[in-house]
Design an enzyme around this catalytic site. Structure first.
Site, mmCIF file in Angstrom:
data_model
loop_
_atom_site.group_PDB
_atom_site.id
_atom_site.type_symbol
_atom_site.label_atom_id
_atom_site.label_comp_id
_atom_site.label_asym_id
_atom_site.label_seq_id
_atom_site.Cartn_x
_atom_site.Cartn_y
_atom_site.Cartn_z
ATOM 1 C CB CYS A 88 -0.977 0.006 1.170
ATOM 2 S SG CYS A 88 -0.193 -0.109 2.800
ATOM 3 C CG HIS A 126 -4.337 0.069 3.820
ATOM 4 N ND1 HIS A 126 -3.557 -0.480 2.826
ATOM 5 C CD2 HIS A 126 -5.477 0.493 3.202
ATOM 6 C CE1 HIS A 126 -4.190 -0.407 1.668
ATOM 7 N NE2 HIS A 126 -5.354 0.179 1.868
ATOM 8 C CG ASP A 141 -6.624 1.078 -1.430
ATOM 9 O OD1 ASP A 141 -5.475 0.913 -1.875
ATOM 10 O OD2 ASP A 141 -6.977 0.719 -0.290
#
Length: 268
Positions: A88, A126, A141
């Site tokens: 991430c 995250h 995302d």
């Protein structure tokens, strides 16, 4: 005279606020896209192209014992020049710099994973991307490595948002935090996210947590969206879903290098 103390030993923090030379054109070439003015349609195409091109992978931590840097020029080298992916902080970190280079008002936002076996909430290790566009706050995302929307969605708790054949909604969890839920026969909470505008440097510590020590990734995970499905390697279980076809098998150690190269285009 005022005494100004050094904030850290040898780290040059200024690099986290710089967009590397050539990033925009190199990134778009990798994604097979061209420069366009900022728009919702263009943002959504960039998100999906990224998810279909650059894999989520934590191999630096779980397989190859490599250090993980989120300095922009190192991310550019790994994700764009080499045949690698990332997790991430790497993927969303570089992607938000691409968006900024294209004129989007894009920032990183802190998130915490909810798909885990811990009996309590885990730390917010995250991140995702928040974009202000046309008076709307949008969430996207490209570094989740799982069932996340392949386009941007609105930070809106009042409606369900449909993406292809999947539906998602936000619900307020606690002050300033929102839970992203995937609708289904049983709704699945995916993550919690806060509508904060953060810099890449804000995730320096969280990246250390996920790449070193007891809180580092422990299970090998590689995932890539495809035009009509996805490919996922978790541990030694390899899944390919294309439309209605679902194939699942166990991968031996001797097959791993070929799987990474042939399916995910990853080579060390």
């Amino acid at each position: 005279n005022k005494t100004i103390m050094a904030w850290s030993k040898n780290l040059n923090w200024s690099v986290f606020y710089q967009i590397p030379d050539g990033l925009r054109d190199c990134y778009l070439a990798k994604l097979g896209m061209e420069v366009q003015p900022p728009s919702r349609d263009y943002l959504d195409k960039l998100v999906k192209a990224h998810q279909c091109t650059i894999p989520f992978e934590n191999l630096a931590v779980t397989l190859w014992n490599e250090s993980v840097s989120i300095e922009p020029h190192k991310l550019m080298d790994k994700l764009l020049h080499k045949r690698r992916g990332g997790y991430c902080f790497e993927l969303n970190g570089l992607f938000h710099l691409l968006l900024r280079s294209l004129g989007f008002d894009a920032w990183l936002c802190p998130c915490r994973q909810l798909r885990h076996s811990e009996p309590c909430l885990v730390p917010a290790t995250h991140c995702a991307v928040t974009v202000n566009l046309g008076g709307k706050n949008l969430f996207c995302d490209v570094g989740y490595g799982g069932p996340i929307p392949y386009v941007s969605i609105e930070w809106d708790t009042d409606k369900t948002q449909t993406v292809g054949n999947q539906s998602f909604y936000f619900e307020e969890s606690h002050y300033g935090w929102f839970t992203l839920v995937k609708k289904g026969v049983e709704d699945v909470p995916l993550l919690q996210a806060a509508q904060l505008k953060c810099y890449l440097s804000d995730f320096y510590g969280a990246n250390l947590l996920r790449s070193t020590g007891d809180s580092a990734y422990s299970t090998l995970h590689v995932s890539l969206l495809t035009p009509d499905g996805y490919m996922d390697l978790t541990g030694n279980k390899f899944v390919i879903k294309q439309g209605s076809h679902h194939d699942e098998r166990i991968v031996g150690e001797e097959e791993l290098v070929n799987i990474l190269r042939d399916y995910f285009k990853i080579e060390r």
